[in-house]
Design an enzyme around this catalytic site. Structure first.
Site, PDB file in Angstrom:
ATOM      1  N   GLY A  16       0.818  -1.204   0.000  1.00 60.62           N
ATOM      2  CA  GLY A  16       0.000   0.000   0.000  1.00 60.62           C
ATOM      3  C   GLY A  16       0.852   1.254   0.000  1.00 60.62           C
ATOM      4  O   GLY A  16       1.755   1.399   0.823  1.00 60.62           O
ATOM      5  N   ALA A  17       0.546   2.147  -0.960  1.00 62.98           N
ATOM      6  CA  ALA A  17       1.321   3.383  -1.088  1.00 62.98           C
ATOM      7  C   ALA A  17       0.443   4.607  -0.866  1.00 62.98           C
ATOM      8  O   ALA A  17       0.635   5.650  -1.463  1.00 62.98           O
ATOM      9  CB  ALA A  17       1.983   3.435  -2.458  1.00 62.98           C
TER      10      ALA A  17
ATOM     11  N   PHE B 118     -14.468  21.562  11.831  1.00 63.00           N
ATOM     12  CA  PHE B 118     -14.908  20.292  11.246  1.00 63.00           C
ATOM     13  C   PHE B 118     -15.838  19.596  12.223  1.00 63.00           C
ATOM     14  O   PHE B 118     -15.775  19.854  13.437  1.00 63.00           O
ATOM     15  CB  PHE B 118     -13.687  19.415  10.943  1.00 63.00           C
TER      16      PHE B 118
ATOM     17  N   GLN C 287     -18.861   4.157   8.253  1.00 64.78           N
ATOM     18  CA  GLN C 287     -19.281   5.549   8.287  1.00 64.78           C
ATOM     19  C   GLN C 287     -19.998   5.945   7.008  1.00 64.78           C
ATOM     20  O   GLN C 287     -19.503   5.694   5.917  1.00 64.78           O
ATOM     21  CB  GLN C 287     -18.048   6.439   8.460  1.00 64.78           C
TER      22      GLN C 287
ATOM     23  N   HIS D 222     -20.946   9.207   5.076  1.00 64.53           N
ATOM     24  CA  HIS D 222     -20.657  10.643   5.057  1.00 64.53           C
ATOM     25  C   HIS D 222     -21.949  11.358   4.690  1.00 64.53           C
ATOM     26  O   HIS D 222     -22.605  10.977   3.726  1.00 64.53           O
ATOM     27  CB  HIS D 222     -19.562  10.944   4.036  1.00 64.53           C
TER      28      HIS D 222
ATOM     29  N   LEU E 149     -17.820  12.653  -3.204  1.00 69.09           N
ATOM     30  CA  LEU E 149     -17.840  13.332  -1.908  1.00 69.09           C
ATOM     31  C   LEU E 149     -17.806  14.854  -2.022  1.00 69.09           C
ATOM     32  O   LEU E 149     -17.068  15.414  -2.813  1.00 69.09           O
ATOM     33  CB  LEU E 149     -16.626  12.882  -1.087  1.00 69.09           C
TER      34      LEU E 149
ATOM     35  N   THR F 163     -16.787  17.606   0.676  1.00 67.05           N
ATOM     36  CA  THR F 163     -16.150  17.616   1.993  1.00 67.05           C
ATOM     37  C   THR F 163     -16.971  18.327   3.066  1.00 67.05           C
ATOM     38  O   THR F 163     -17.686  19.290   2.787  1.00 67.05           O
ATOM     39  CB  THR F 163     -14.748  18.271   1.931  1.00 67.05           C
ATOM     40  N   GLU F 164     -16.803  17.803   4.296  1.00 69.39           N
ATOM     41  CA  GLU F 164     -17.399  18.442   5.460  1.00 69.39           C
ATOM     42  C   GLU F 164     -16.826  19.852   5.639  1.00 69.39           C
ATOM     43  O   GLU F 164     -17.407  20.701   6.308  1.00 69.39           O
ATOM     44  CB  GLU F 164     -17.032  17.582   6.671  1.00 69.39           C
TER      45      GLU F 164
ATOM     46  N   ARG G   8     -20.527  12.837  12.084  1.00 70.58           N
ATOM     47  CA  ARG G   8     -21.124  12.314  10.851  1.00 70.58           C
ATOM     48  C   ARG G   8     -22.248  11.311  11.060  1.00 70.58           C
ATOM     49  O   ARG G   8     -23.235  11.323  10.329  1.00 70.58           O
ATOM     50  CB  ARG G   8     -20.027  11.661  10.012  1.00 70.58           C
TER      51      ARG G   8
ATOM     52  N   HIS H 151     -18.533   5.794   3.308  1.00 68.19           N
ATOM     53  CA  HIS H 151     -17.327   6.599   3.174  1.00 68.19           C
ATOM     54  C   HIS H 151     -16.095   5.948   3.791  1.00 68.19           C
ATOM     55  O   HIS H 151     -15.007   6.028   3.244  1.00 68.19           O
ATOM     56  CB  HIS H 151     -17.596   7.937   3.855  1.00 68.19           C
TER      57      HIS H 151
ATOM     58  N   GLU I 264      -6.351   3.052   7.030  1.00 73.61           N
ATOM     59  CA  GLU I 264      -7.768   2.677   7.078  1.00 73.61           C
ATOM     60  C   GLU I 264      -7.981   1.181   7.213  1.00 73.61           C
ATOM     61  O   GLU I 264      -8.981   0.740   7.783  1.00 73.61           O
ATOM     62  CB  GLU I 264      -8.503   3.222   5.839  1.00 73.61           C
TER      63      GLU I 264
ATOM     64  N   ARG J 225     -15.845   7.706  13.229  1.00 70.70           N
ATOM     65  CA  ARG J 225     -14.651   8.542  13.102  1.00 70.70           C
ATOM     66  C   ARG J 225     -15.024  10.006  12.950  1.00 70.70           C
ATOM     67  O   ARG J 225     -15.991  10.342  12.273  1.00 70.70           O
ATOM     68  CB  ARG J 225     -13.864   8.107  11.853  1.00 70.70           C
TER      69      ARG J 225
HETATM   70  C1  LIG Z   1     -13.252  11.118  -1.122  1.00 70.28           C
HETATM   71  C2  LIG Z   1     -12.607  10.988   0.230  1.00 70.28           C
HETATM   72  C3  LIG Z   1     -12.265  12.124   0.953  1.00 70.28           C
HETATM   73  C4  LIG Z   1     -11.662  12.020   2.212  1.00 70.28           C
HETATM   74  N1  LIG Z   1     -11.332  13.154   2.902  1.00 70.28           N
HETATM   75  C5  LIG Z   1     -10.681  13.047   4.096  1.00 70.28           C
HETATM   76  C6  LIG Z   1     -10.224  14.205   4.799  1.00 70.28           C
HETATM   77  O1  LIG Z   1     -10.370  15.332   4.358  1.00 70.28           O
HETATM   78  N2  LIG Z   1      -9.606  14.028   5.981  1.00 70.28           N
HETATM   79  C7  LIG Z   1      -9.399  12.788   6.523  1.00 70.28           C
HETATM   80  O2  LIG Z   1      -8.818  12.700   7.597  1.00 70.28           O
HETATM   81  N3  LIG Z   1      -9.809  11.681   5.869  1.00 70.28           N
HETATM   82  C8  LIG Z   1     -10.432  11.778   4.679  1.00 70.28           C
HETATM   83  N4  LIG Z   1     -10.833  10.634   4.016  1.00 70.28           N
HETATM   84  C9  LIG Z   1     -10.419   9.329   4.532  1.00 70.28           C
HETATM   85  C10 LIG Z   1      -8.952   9.097   4.215  1.00 70.28           C
HETATM   86  O3  LIG Z   1      -8.593   9.787   3.050  1.00 70.28           O
HETATM   87  C11 LIG Z   1      -8.631   7.619   4.033  1.00 70.28           C
HETATM   88  O4  LIG Z   1      -9.090   6.898   5.131  1.00 70.28           O
HETATM   89  C12 LIG Z   1      -7.121   7.423   3.907  1.00 70.28           C
HETATM   90  O5  LIG Z   1      -6.600   8.258   2.903  1.00 70.28           O
HETATM   91  C13 LIG Z   1      -6.713   5.989   3.659  1.00 70.28           C
HETATM   92  O6  LIG Z   1      -5.305   5.969   3.506  1.00 70.28           O
HETATM   93  P1  LIG Z   1      -4.491   4.616   3.513  1.00 70.28           P
HETATM   94  O7  LIG Z   1      -3.058   4.984   3.448  1.00 70.28           O
HETATM   95  O8  LIG Z   1      -4.937   3.767   4.622  1.00 70.28           O
HETATM   96  O9  LIG Z   1      -4.952   3.892   2.183  1.00 70.28           O
HETATM   97  P2  LIG Z   1      -5.159   4.415   0.635  1.00 70.28           P
HETATM   98  O10 LIG Z   1      -4.764   5.824   0.445  1.00 70.28           O
HETATM   99  O11 LIG Z   1      -6.506   3.998   0.284  1.00 70.28           O
HETATM  100  O12 LIG Z   1      -4.081   3.546  -0.115  1.00 70.28           O
HETATM  101  C14 LIG Z   1      -4.186   2.143  -0.212  1.00 70.28           C
HETATM  102  C15 LIG Z   1      -2.988   1.638  -0.957  1.00 70.28           C
HETATM  103  O13 LIG Z   1      -2.956   0.233  -0.915  1.00 70.28           O
HETATM  104  C16 LIG Z   1      -2.681  -0.272  -2.195  1.00 70.28           C
HETATM  105  N5  LIG Z   1      -3.210  -1.628  -2.261  1.00 70.28           N
HETATM  106  C17 LIG Z   1      -4.428  -2.066  -1.861  1.00 70.28           C
HETATM  107  N6  LIG Z   1      -4.518  -3.392  -2.044  1.00 70.28           N
HETATM  108  C18 LIG Z   1      -3.336  -3.798  -2.555  1.00 70.28           C
HETATM  109  C19 LIG Z   1      -2.817  -5.046  -2.966  1.00 70.28           C
HETATM  110  N7  LIG Z   1      -3.536  -6.169  -2.886  1.00 70.28           N
HETATM  111  N8  LIG Z   1      -1.565  -5.086  -3.455  1.00 70.28           N
HETATM  112  C20 LIG Z   1      -0.811  -3.958  -3.571  1.00 70.28           C
HETATM  113  N9  LIG Z   1      -1.256  -2.747  -3.183  1.00 70.28           N
HETATM  114  C21 LIG Z   1      -2.511  -2.684  -2.691  1.00 70.28           C
HETATM  115  C22 LIG Z   1      -3.296   0.709  -3.144  1.00 70.28           C
HETATM  116  O14 LIG Z   1      -2.745   0.612  -4.417  1.00 70.28           O
HETATM  117  C23 LIG Z   1      -2.954   2.019  -2.436  1.00 70.28           C
HETATM  118  O15 LIG Z   1      -1.644   2.395  -2.761  1.00 70.28           O
HETATM  119  C24 LIG Z   1     -11.426  10.731   2.756  1.00 70.28           C
HETATM  120  C25 LIG Z   1     -11.755   9.603   2.028  1.00 70.28           C
HETATM  121  C26 LIG Z   1     -12.361   9.711   0.787  1.00 70.28           C
HETATM  122  C27 LIG Z   1     -12.742   8.457   0.073  1.00 70.28           C
END
Ligand SMILES: Cc1cc2nc3c(=O)[nH]c(=O)nc-3n(C[C@H](O)[C@H](O)[C@H](O)COP(=O)(O)OP(=O)(O)OC[C@H]3O[C@@H](n4cnc5c(N)ncnc54)[C@H](O)[C@@H]3O)c2cc1C
Length: 589
Positions: free
Chosen positions: A15-16, A120, A241, A243, A253, A255-256, A287, A354, A388, A399
């Site tokens: 995950g990146a 927020f 959750q 939204h 989405l 945003t809030e 939310r 969300h 997440e 959350r």
């Molecule tokens: C539209 C939207 C707006 C949001 N706005 C906010 C905000 O303003 N503030 C806030 O706090 N939160 C916000 N959230 C929530 C927050 O953005 C996410 O919870 C958070 O970014 C998740 O980050 P992460 O690093 O856990 O995973 P992600 O950013 O989802 O990254 C997951 C990574 O895992 C990789 N991956 C998945 N499965 C595999 C696999 N099998 N093999 C290899 N790679 C894999 C993907 O390629 C990706 O690189 C928002 C969410 C959404 C959807």
């Protein structure tokens, strides 16, 4: 072992997004050989879509304290959050955000030159007295700014990226220790074994188990699926959750931060209905609460539009200046997806799935913890999770907005530190791979190759999404959820017989979607079973037949085990690290 290519690293991160990249930076900067796998180019991970902000009690605009942030987060979680992890996150927040600033993240600024902060939902001053400006923002593109900043730092630190690689399964040895993952290189269709001293999952959410979601299409819960298949339980999966403000009909989405800047919700009669439900916080209540109020307005016939099936988000009174400067992407989204220019007209909105509050059970050090004998939390050696996909649990049953981006950087870093410590002190050399490390993944792929007369992936996925949307929505009841448990079990059976027509190796997206479906199904089954079992209402789990929170019987985390689909429970951490326990009380706003 079957003839599978092997690669060796100190650490493998799947995950990146924000969590994976923050952890990777820690490891690479410590000189460890670190691989990061991603299904998409790193800066296309869902973190890039985060709009509103990242919370920290910097107090740049008004007085603020981390203790207030902690109180809001505990209350927001409806007392299901672990208070040690919540203290750790809220206390660390200011230094984590200032670190991002020093990494070069382009935050908006206030007059004095400090980071801009907006109000927020659920974030308050002085233990719930009034809203406070705690969300640090880069316009309405905070996640974009954060993810690009972290990517650049990783390039500088020589993190090795495996772009368009999909991890398939976790490799555990006879002791149950994690020693690597199997992965598919999408470009060639080859399966590899990645042998590691420590593995971190940062695979993001599984929002795509629902039909209507703000989540990217790649959010298929792969980390959850891999854990479930490897015997690691999933925690608190009943809590999803919604939204309040997804664009009606489109799911995208809004945003809030729009309400943070002063936007308000109106029902079909033009009434600012949130004043009735939440006299103090109004449109900025948390939310779960706002989503239920909106759904009630619609159910009771006060919706807006021809079918009275949504409510309206009004922001024209903020003026073009604020909208264009602070919310430029929101204006673009409204014009593109709702056909309205918010400078002139309100945006039609509806609660939309969300965020997953549950996930892989961890502690605040990012270590994956599972029950063993009488001990509810024993470390799985070599295995970590953050972001997440993980459940630390800071968000509990609901959350607060902006607490996820914070969770990514705080726990991404602490997981990275834990991995460094583990590698240096406990596993300086690789633990051997089991003989059959790749066999399980290869057999899953072989099944797809050989399946004839089976189910279409699209059909099974639609059936799953329909079931979850209908049976595990904003309002839930016993009858409906019991039906959901039965239906999702049937869908899961169908998923065992999926077939793909395209058997080619190079860039076979049909195969990837079939493998993703396996993961979605694990998350969906866990969600339905855990939801059906919880006989109370707490946070996002709103149960018509049990409308009150029941702390005596249900202040506990659920753990879902996939092999026999049973649930276990473990206590909530009620001891913070240094401050006093925040005891439960009724949530009013
Ligand atoms: C539209 C939207 C707006 C949001 N706005 C906010 C905000 O303003 N503030 C806030 O706090 N939160 C916000 N959230 C929530 C927050 O953005 C996410 O919870 C958070 O970014 C998740 O980050 P992460 O690093 O856990 O995973 P992600 O950013 O989802 O990254 C997951 C990574 O895992 C990789 N991956 C998945 N499965 C595999 C696999 N099998 N093999 C290899 N790679 C894999 C993907 O390629 C990706 O690189 C928002 C969410 C959404 C959807």
């Amino acid at each position: 072992m079957a003839n599978v290519a092997k690669r060796q690293f100190d650490a493998v991160i799947v995950g990146a997004g924000g969590a994976g990249m923050r952890a990777a930076l820690q490891l690479s900067e410590a000189g460890l050989k670190t691989a990061v796998l991603s299904k998409v180019f790193p800066t296309r991970s869902h973190t890039v879509a985060a709009q509103g902000g990242i919370s920290a009690s910097l107090g740049n605009v008004q007085e603020d304290k981390w203790e207030w942030h902690m109180y809001d987060t505990v209350k927001g979680s409806d007392w299901l959050g672990d208070q040690d992890a919540i203290e750790f996150m809220c206390k660390t927040a200011p230094e984590a955000v200032i670190e991002l600033e020093h990494f070069g993240m382009p935050f908006d600024r206030v007059e004095s030159g400090r980071i801009y902060q907006r109000p927020f939902g659920g974030h308050t001053a002085n233990f719930g007295e009034k809203p406070v400006q705690r969300a640090c923002a880069a316009a309405d593109r905070t996640g974009h700014a954060l993810l690009h900043t972290l990517y650049q730092r990783n390039v500088r630190a020589n993190t090795q990226f495996f772009v368009e690689w999909m991890a398939l399964d976790l490799i555990r040895d006879a002791d149950g220790d994690v020693v690597g993952v199997t992965a598919l290189e999408m470009e060639t269709g080859e399966v590899y074994v990645l042998h590691a001293k420590a593995v971190l999952f940062a695979t993001g959410g599984a929002g795509r188990i629902y039909a209507a979601s703000t989540n990217a299409f790649i959010n298929t819960g792969d980390g959850l699926g891999m854990c479930a298949r490897a015997g690691i339980p999933l925690e608190d999966m009943e809590f999803w959750q919604f939204h309040p403000t997804g664009v009606a009909g489109a799911g995208v989405l809004i945003t809030e931060g729009v309400r943070g800047e002063g936007g308000i919700l109106l029902n079909g009669n033009g009434e600012r209905f949130m004043e009735r439900y939440a006299p103090t916080l109004k449109d900025l209540a948390p939310r779960d609460f706002v989503s239920r109020c909106m759904a009630l307005e619609v159910l009771e016939g006060r919706g807006a539009g021809k079918n009275k099936d949504h409510v309206l988000l009004k922001l024209d009174h903020l003026g073009p200046e604020v909208i264009n400067h602070r919310l430029p992407s929101i204006r673009e989204i409204a014009i593109k997806f709702a056909g309205v220019d918010p400078i002139k007209e309100p945006i039609p909105v509806i609660p939309t799935t969300h965020y997953q509050m549950g996930g892989i059970p961890t502690n605040y050090l990012g270590e994956v913890m599972v029950p063993k004998g009488d001990n509810p939390e024993v470390r799985v050696n070599g295995f970590y999770a953050a972001g997440e996909c993980a459940c630390a649990s800071v968000h509990g049953a609901n959350r607060l907005g902006t607490n996820s981006l914070l969770d990514l950087v705080v726990f991404g870093k602490s997981a990275g530190d834990s991995m460094i410590d583990f590698i240096k002190r406990e596993r300086p050399v690789h633990k051997p791979l089991p003989e059959n490390a790749a066999d399980y993944s290869l057999s899953r792929i072989a099944r797809l190759e050989n399946q004839t007369g089976g189910e279409e992936v699209n059909d099974v996925r639609s059936a799953m999404q329909k079931t979850i949307q209908l049976r595990a929505g904003v309002f839930r009841n016993s009858e409906n959820m019991a039906l959901g448990v039965k239906e999702i079990a049937e869908v899961a059976e169908r998923a065992k017989r999926t077939q793909i027509k395209d058997k080619s190796k190079v860039w076979n997206t049909a195969r990837i979607e079939a493998l993703e479906l396996d993961n979605l199904i694990e998350a969906a089954v866990a969600t339905m079973i855990a939801a059906d079992a919880r006989k109370e209402s707490r946070g996002a789990h709103s149960h018509d037949d049990f409308q009150k929170r029941d702390d005596d019987n249900w202040m506990k985390h659920s753990l879902f085990f996939n092999h026999d689909r049973h649930l276990d429970y473990k206590p909530v951490h009620t001891k913070p690290l240094t401050v006093d326990y925040i005891p439960p009380k009724e949530r009013t706003f």
